[in-house]
Design an enzyme around this catalytic site. Structure first.
Site, PDB file in Angstrom:
ATOM      1  N   SER A 139       0.856  -1.192   0.000  1.00  0.00           N
ATOM      2  CA  SER A 139       0.000   0.000   0.000  1.00  0.00           C
ATOM      3  C   SER A 139       0.886   1.234   0.000  1.00  0.00           C
ATOM      4  CB  SER A 139      -0.879   0.006   1.262  1.00  0.00           C
ATOM      5  OG  SER A 139      -1.508   1.260   1.451  1.00  0.00           O
ATOM      6  N   TYR A 152      -2.464  -1.510  10.181  1.00  0.00           N
ATOM      7  CA  TYR A 152      -2.516  -1.669   8.729  1.00  0.00           C
ATOM      8  C   TYR A 152      -1.257  -1.105   8.082  1.00  0.00           C
ATOM      9  CZ  TYR A 152      -4.123  -1.363   3.897  1.00  0.00           C
ATOM     10  OH  TYR A 152      -4.222  -1.501   2.530  1.00  0.00           O
TER      11      TYR A 152
END
Length: 254
Positions: A139, A152
């Protein structure tokens, strides 16, 4: 990675980026197997998208991963691409353990141990193929953190470094490591994200990814233009400004 002629397993692809990518890859002449936890969604995908195969898999369950791998390989012995798409994103408050600990553990189990276990289940098979690829999914938040999602962010940073390391270690095999680095995309990863003006439209994201895969078959990372603001913040020397902008602009960062 060649854009067509592959047999591809994508666990975590019953919706969002995973399903859109599965359909785009199928349209380019690949055999695609969609993996997911919910049987009803898998049945619907089979009805709505003829030609896609489906396999039930929970990437948080080691035994389930092994069982799914056996099922995939028995039906598709020519499998040569695995995309470790499955992942979760949760908002956390780290002021007290009760507010974050269970969520953090779930996130690391799914986002880090899940891909590790998936790779472990397929790596011996993939090394026997003349041309194989593992696609990991990190990401932009692996490179610049969103305040609301510490675990995350950390899990995706781990995936980035895992990808870098495996690429070195598997250099003597037929297996290539390609890291997909998404920005925020309009999916249901977080509540409301599918309607966020901050997030990139899903169809635009997948279209750009497919173009990059076609034009850059030897790419180590697949980076759409939109993610480079985060990806290269430290390289450009404007990391602090990028982090400030990210957390001011994204409604999930507040």
């Amino acid at each position: 990675m060649n854009i067509s002629g592959n047999t591809i397993f994508i666990p975590g692809s019953t919706s969002g980026i995973g399903l859109a990518l599965a359909l785009a890859l199928q349209a380019r002449g690949n055999t695609v197997i969609v993996g997911g936890r919910r049987g009803d969604l898998l049945e619907q995908i089979t009805r709505d998208h003829p030609g896609l195969d489906t396999v039930r898999i929970d990437t948080a369950d080691p035994a389930g991963i092994d069982a799914a791998a056996q099922q995939v390989l028995s039906r598709h012995p020519g499998l040569n691409v695995v995309v470790t798409m499955a992942g979760i994103m949760r908002i956390e408050d780290w002021h007290t353990p009760a507010s974050f600990l269970a969520t953090a553990e779930e996130t690391i189990t799914t986002n880090v141990l899940g891909p590790i276990r998936l790779i472990g289940a397929f790596i011996e098979h993939l090394q026997k193929q003349p041309d194989a690829t593992i696609v990991t999914v990190s990401s932009g938040l692996a490179f610049a953190p969103l305040r609301a999602t510490p675990s995350y962010n950390a899990s995706k940073a781990a995936i980035h470094m895992l990808s870098e390391s495996l690429r070195l270690q598997l250099a003597d095999t037929s297996v290539r490591i390609v890291e997909l680095v998404p920005p925020s995309v309009r999916t249901a990863l977080l509540p409301g994200q599918e309607n966020s003006d901050f997030a990139m439209p899903l169809d635009e994201y997948v279209s750009e990814v497919m173009a990059l895969l076609q034009d850059q078959p030897d790419a180590k990372e697949i980076q759409v233009e939109r993610v480079k603001f985060l990806r290269y913040a430290e390289v450009r020397g404007d990391y602090d400004k990028v982090v400030e902008t990210l957390n001011a602009a994204d409604p999930h960062g507040k």
